[in-house]
Design a protein around this motif. Structure first.
Motif, PDB file in Angstrom:
ATOM      1  N   ALA A  76     -12.015  -2.389   2.017  1.00  0.00           N
ATOM      2  CA  ALA A  76     -10.554  -2.446   2.035  1.00  0.00           C
ATOM      3  C   ALA A  76      -9.932  -1.312   1.243  1.00  0.00           C
ATOM      4  O   ALA A  76      -8.695  -1.183   1.212  1.00  0.00           O
ATOM      5  CB  ALA A  76     -10.079  -3.788   1.479  1.00  0.00           C
ATOM      6  N   GLU A  77     -10.758  -0.480   0.595  1.00  0.00           N
ATOM      7  CA  GLU A  77     -10.244   0.590  -0.255  1.00  0.00           C
ATOM      8  C   GLU A  77     -10.645   1.991   0.205  1.00  0.00           C
ATOM      9  O   GLU A  77     -10.017   2.967  -0.179  1.00  0.00           O
ATOM     10  CB  GLU A  77     -10.746   0.397  -1.692  1.00  0.00           C
ATOM     11  N   LEU A  78     -11.690   2.103   0.997  1.00  0.00           N
ATOM     12  CA  LEU A  78     -12.269   3.414   1.294  1.00  0.00           C
ATOM     13  C   LEU A  78     -11.620   4.137   2.471  1.00  0.00           C
ATOM     14  O   LEU A  78     -11.697   5.363   2.551  1.00  0.00           O
ATOM     15  CB  LEU A  78     -13.767   3.266   1.592  1.00  0.00           C
ATOM     16  N   PHE A  79     -10.972   3.422   3.377  1.00  0.00           N
ATOM     17  CA  PHE A  79     -10.592   4.020   4.650  1.00  0.00           C
ATOM     18  C   PHE A  79      -9.080   4.220   4.752  1.00  0.00           C
ATOM     19  O   PHE A  79      -8.305   3.518   4.092  1.00  0.00           O
ATOM     20  CB  PHE A  79     -11.097   3.145   5.801  1.00  0.00           C
ATOM     21  N   PRO A  80      -8.642   5.162   5.581  1.00  0.00           N
ATOM     22  CA  PRO A  80      -7.205   5.370   5.788  1.00  0.00           C
ATOM     23  C   PRO A  80      -6.533   4.130   6.351  1.00  0.00           C
ATOM     24  O   PRO A  80      -7.173   3.289   6.986  1.00  0.00           O
ATOM     25  CB  PRO A  80      -7.162   6.530   6.795  1.00  0.00           C
ATOM     26  N   SER A 138      -6.024   5.718  -5.903  1.00  0.00           N
ATOM     27  CA  SER A 138      -4.979   5.277  -4.986  1.00  0.00           C
ATOM     28  C   SER A 138      -5.559   5.177  -3.578  1.00  0.00           C
ATOM     29  O   SER A 138      -6.416   5.968  -3.179  1.00  0.00           O
ATOM     30  CB  SER A 138      -3.817   6.272  -5.006  1.00  0.00           C
ATOM     31  N   LEU A 139      -5.069   4.217  -2.818  1.00  0.00           N
ATOM     32  CA  LEU A 139      -5.493   4.115  -1.420  1.00  0.00           C
ATOM     33  C   LEU A 139      -5.100   5.361  -0.636  1.00  0.00           C
ATOM     34  O   LEU A 139      -5.745   5.706   0.356  1.00  0.00           O
ATOM     35  CB  LEU A 139      -4.866   2.880  -0.773  1.00  0.00           C
ATOM     36  N   GLU A 140      -4.053   6.014  -1.078  1.00  0.00           N
ATOM     37  CA  GLU A 140      -3.585   7.201  -0.361  1.00  0.00           C
ATOM     38  C   GLU A 140      -4.509   8.399  -0.529  1.00  0.00           C
ATOM     39  O   GLU A 140      -4.327   9.422   0.142  1.00  0.00           O
ATOM     40  CB  GLU A 140      -2.174   7.568  -0.818  1.00  0.00           C
ATOM     41  N   PRO A 196     -10.935  -9.285   7.422  1.00  0.00           N
ATOM     42  CA  PRO A 196     -10.342  -7.956   7.276  1.00  0.00           C
ATOM     43  C   PRO A 196      -8.855  -7.996   6.972  1.00  0.00           C
ATOM     44  O   PRO A 196      -8.347  -7.141   6.234  1.00  0.00           O
ATOM     45  CB  PRO A 196     -10.618  -7.300   8.637  1.00  0.00           C
ATOM     46  N   LEU A 197      -8.143  -8.979   7.520  1.00  0.00           N
ATOM     47  CA  LEU A 197      -6.703  -9.034   7.302  1.00  0.00           C
ATOM     48  C   LEU A 197      -6.367  -9.386   5.859  1.00  0.00           C
ATOM     49  O   LEU A 197      -5.495  -8.755   5.237  1.00  0.00           O
ATOM     50  CB  LEU A 197      -6.074 -10.051   8.262  1.00  0.00           C
ATOM     51  N   SER A 198      -7.041 -10.384   5.292  1.00  0.00           N
ATOM     52  CA  SER A 198      -6.761 -10.785   3.906  1.00  0.00           C
ATOM     53  C   SER A 198      -7.111  -9.668   2.924  1.00  0.00           C
ATOM     54  O   SER A 198      -6.341  -9.372   2.005  1.00  0.00           O
ATOM     55  CB  SER A 198      -7.545 -12.056   3.565  1.00  0.00           C
ATOM     56  N   ALA A 199      -8.283  -9.062   3.101  1.00  0.00           N
ATOM     57  CA  ALA A 199      -8.690  -7.989   2.200  1.00  0.00           C
ATOM     58  C   ALA A 199      -7.739  -6.798   2.292  1.00  0.00           C
ATOM     59  O   ALA A 199      -7.336  -6.223   1.271  1.00  0.00           O
ATOM     60  CB  ALA A 199     -10.117  -7.551   2.521  1.00  0.00           C
ATOM     61  N   THR A 200      -7.358  -6.433   3.512  1.00  0.00           N
ATOM     62  CA  THR A 200      -6.474  -5.283   3.709  1.00  0.00           C
ATOM     63  C   THR A 200      -5.081  -5.546   3.158  1.00  0.00           C
ATOM     64  O   THR A 200      -4.501  -4.703   2.464  1.00  0.00           O
ATOM     65  CB  THR A 200      -6.394  -4.937   5.205  1.00  0.00           C
ATOM     66  N   GLY A 245      -8.720  -4.186  -7.605  1.00  0.00           N
ATOM     67  CA  GLY A 245     -10.018  -4.832  -7.449  1.00  0.00           C
ATOM     68  C   GLY A 245      -9.994  -6.284  -7.877  1.00  0.00           C
ATOM     69  O   GLY A 245     -10.570  -7.158  -7.209  1.00  0.00           O
ATOM     70  N   ALA A 246      -9.312  -6.568  -8.987  1.00  0.00           N
ATOM     71  CA  ALA A 246      -9.236  -7.948  -9.477  1.00  0.00           C
ATOM     72  C   ALA A 246      -8.486  -8.837  -8.503  1.00  0.00           C
ATOM     73  O   ALA A 246      -8.853 -10.001  -8.282  1.00  0.00           O
ATOM     74  CB  ALA A 246      -8.558  -7.977 -10.854  1.00  0.00           C
ATOM     75  N   PHE A 247      -7.411  -8.303  -7.895  1.00  0.00           N
ATOM     76  CA  PHE A 247      -6.641  -9.105  -6.946  1.00  0.00           C
ATOM     77  C   PHE A 247      -7.462  -9.412  -5.689  1.00  0.00           C
ATOM     78  O   PHE A 247      -7.455 -10.542  -5.196  1.00  0.00           O
ATOM     79  CB  PHE A 247      -5.346  -8.382  -6.572  1.00  0.00           C
ATOM     80  N   ILE A 248      -8.161  -8.410  -5.153  1.00  0.00           N
ATOM     81  CA  ILE A 248      -8.970  -8.668  -3.952  1.00  0.00           C
ATOM     82  C   ILE A 248     -10.116  -9.623  -4.293  1.00  0.00           C
ATOM     83  O   ILE A 248     -10.452 -10.516  -3.510  1.00  0.00           O
ATOM     84  CB  ILE A 248      -9.522  -7.356  -3.372  1.00  0.00           C
ATOM     85  N   ALA A 249     -10.725  -9.445  -5.478  1.00  0.00           N
ATOM     86  CA  ALA A 249     -11.798 -10.347  -5.899  1.00  0.00           C
ATOM     87  C   ALA A 249     -11.273 -11.770  -6.078  1.00  0.00           C
ATOM     88  O   ALA A 249     -11.980 -12.744  -5.783  1.00  0.00           O
ATOM     89  CB  ALA A 249     -12.435  -9.848  -7.191  1.00  0.00           C
ATOM     90  N   ALA A 250     -10.044 -11.908  -6.557  1.00  0.00           N
ATOM     91  CA  ALA A 250      -9.456 -13.238  -6.722  1.00  0.00           C
ATOM     92  C   ALA A 250      -9.252 -13.918  -5.370  1.00  0.00           C
ATOM     93  O   ALA A 250      -9.446 -15.130  -5.230  1.00  0.00           O
ATOM     94  CB  ALA A 250      -8.125 -13.134  -7.469  1.00  0.00           C
ATOM     95  N   VAL A 251      -8.854 -13.126  -4.357  1.00  0.00           N
ATOM     96  CA  VAL A 251      -8.748 -13.677  -3.001  1.00  0.00           C
ATOM     97  C   VAL A 251     -10.109 -14.185  -2.544  1.00  0.00           C
ATOM     98  O   VAL A 251     -10.242 -15.303  -2.024  1.00  0.00           O
ATOM     99  CB  VAL A 251      -8.214 -12.601  -2.029  1.00  0.00           C
ATOM    100  N   PHE A 252     -11.142 -13.380  -2.751  1.00  0.00           N
ATOM    101  CA  PHE A 252     -12.485 -13.765  -2.317  1.00  0.00           C
ATOM    102  C   PHE A 252     -13.012 -14.953  -3.114  1.00  0.00           C
ATOM    103  O   PHE A 252     -13.789 -15.760  -2.602  1.00  0.00           O
ATOM    104  CB  PHE A 252     -13.430 -12.575  -2.461  1.00  0.00           C
TER     105      PHE A 252
END
Length: 524
Positions: free
Chosen positions: A432-436, A509-511, A153-157, A169-176
């Motif tokens: 990592a994108e859906l929640f406040p 946006s995450l916001e 959760p920490l890396s994705a967030t 999305g590409a950056f989070i996918a690259a982490v994974f």
């Protein structure tokens, strides 16, 4: 009216720090994959060292030349894998919540430190007798799982909160995708260590010398090196601007932290209004986690993230069903083959599979995730995984059980490709994108922990379905058929959940998720 610092994050150009963050955040996922995929060859070595054809089940590693070797029982392998997965689930829940309560940065180094120390401890598993080694190895693998679980959760967030909305999305996918490199690294390290020990051994080629007890420990300990090398950089990372602004309510510090890592003029991120510069100028959230208000606003999203992660992990970790068949066909576990050669063959097979299907699946996702979206990729992956498992499972008893051919290998590879170019990657990204911001890490941890429960079920299912027929050395074809068809059905269920319940997050946006009591995102 949005805060300037957050608008600047959404619009920021790709910079060197983004790639640096991918490496720093990805090392936890690298260690996760390294640890998981080094276990099959290590179990071959442990089988040669500690499982002898004697009535005494607690023999030490000193083996007479007339000893008949045995392999590590499936139940033992499944237990060791499940223990690590249980630790991962615990880590996701604990560190996910801490990430929202104490801050991402404050607990990020702790999870990596646990991984490094636990990896080293696995190599120092106490004693040289079977029971003692396995119990201590299981204990340290549980602690390793807790550290790995915390990193999810920490890396994705962190990556989602540093990225812009166009390429998030590409950056989070690259982490994974660092998992793919971890799989390949575990295979390369295993092959190199086994070859070095085999060349330096004076024992006959059919014997497994005492030094093999050091080889498997060294392989496990090497997994700590890449993670340890990034520890300093992880500790130097500032808190994410989104957490500082939206959770800690300190907009000034958020702008300062953002300026440290991204090349953005301060005039573009500093607020003009003096009122907006004060800490606590933003409205406080008025509903707690898992309250009725939370469930009304985010309950469906949390259920969908957790359910799809659960389903894909049941299927992904049950892929061992097919590995057992392939090992039986291509990697003969005969007594005239020593442990080094046997572990080398298993690691070589995993390396070929990683290069041909696993790693390409990750990077195809990186390319397409912000072009066609998360939902379409997840549906496509579930669909093709279902087709693969039906193609293997339905005719298994009458064809595949006796005919492990190029066609079987191609289907097996496709199951990994579409898992990674599909739900295995997207279920990591979407939570990592859906929640406040104040719930983001916690909800990712909850979804991931439910997924790891599915992984444990898949591992146990592997143990049930791959039990050998008497005297044949082959898995029971009826059980295998039933299990493979069930996996296909689970993929179809995942497809339906994705189609009806999963919201697309591409380009948002995450916001957009920062909905407070007064239905306004920010003070004006």
């Amino acid at each position: 009216m949005a805060l300037k610092v957050l608008s600047a994050l959404d619009a920021a150009k790709i910079q060197l720090y983004h790639f640096k963050a991918i490496i720093i955040a990805g090392m936890g996922l690298f260690t996760d994959a390294y640890d998981l995929f080094c276990i099959p060859p290590i179990m071959k070595l442990i089988g040669r060292i500690y499982y002898l054809d004697h009535h005494n089940s607690d023999k030490c590693s000193v083996m007479p030349k007339e000893t008949q070797y045995k392999t590590t029982p499936t139940a033992v392998v499944s237990t060791l894998v499940s223990i690590a997965l249980l630790g991962t689930a615990v880590g996701q829940l604990v560190f996910g919540r801490l990430g929202d309560r104490a801050g991402r940065r404050r607990v990020y180094g702790l999870s990596l430190g646990m991984m490094v120390l636990s990896s080293l401890a696995c190599g120092f598993s106490i004693c040289k007798t079977r029971n003692c080694v396995l119990v201590s190895l299981g204990f340290f693998r549980f602690l390793l799982g807790v550290g790995i679980g915390g990193d999810y959760p920490l890396s994705a967030t962190i990556m989602s909160e540093f990225a812009n909305k166009k390429t998030r999305g590409a950056f989070i996918a690259a982490v994974f995708s660092m998992q793919g490199l971890g799989i390949l690294a575990s295979s390369i390290v295993t092959m190199v260590v086994c070859r070095i020990f085999a060349v330096s051994s004076n024992e006959p080629k059919s014997e497994t010398p005492d030094e093999a007890d050091l080889a498997w420990r060294l392989i496990l300990m090497m997994g700590a090196v890449p993670a340890a090398l990034t520890y300093y950089w992880r500790m130097m990372m500032p808190e994410t601007a989104r957490y500082t602004a939206l959770v800690e309510q300190n907009v000034v510090q958020a702008a300062i932290d953002m300026k440290k890592v991204l090349d953005v003029p301060m005039s573009e991120i500093a607020e003009d209004s003096p009122i907006r510069l004060k800490p606590l100028a933003l409205p406080h959230p008025s509903y707690p986690l898992l309250s009725k208000r939370f469930l009304r606003r985010h309950g469906v999203d949390l259920f969908c993230c957790a359910a799809t992660w659960f389903l894909v992990d049941v299927v992904f970790y049950s892929s061992n069903l097919l590995q057992s068949q392939i090992y039986h066909r291509f990697i003969k576990d005969n007594n005239d083959v020593n442990g080094y050669k046997l572990a080398f063959k298993v690691a070589r097979f995993q390396a070929i599979l990683a290069i041909s299907s696993t790693i390409p699946g990750y990077w195809v996702t990186v390319y397409f995730i912000d072009r066609i979206g998360r939902v379409k990729i997840q549906m496509l992956g579930f669909l093709f995984m279902a087709l693969v498992y039906f193609a293997i499972g339905i005719p298994y008893k009458y064809y595949w059980s006796e005919n492990i051919s190029v066609g079987f290998m191609a289907l097996y590879s496709l199951s990994f490709f579409f898992s990674n170019f599909g739900p295995n990657t997207t279920t990591f990204i979407v939570p990592a994108e859906l929640f406040p911001a104040r719930f983001r890490s916690t909800c990712h941890g909850i979804a991931g922990a439910v997924g790891k429960v599915g992984a444990i079920i898949g591992t146990i299912g592997f143990f049930w379905a791959s039990r050998n027929e008497k005297d044949s050395g082959k898995p029971n074809p009826v059980r295998m058929t039933v299990a493979l068809v069930i996996l296909g059905v689970l993929c179809l269920v995942g497809l339906l959940l994705t189609y009806f319940l999963t919201r697309e997050t591409m380009g948002r946006s995450l916001e957009d998720n920062e909905i407070y009591e007064d239905e306004l995102i920010y003070n004006t």
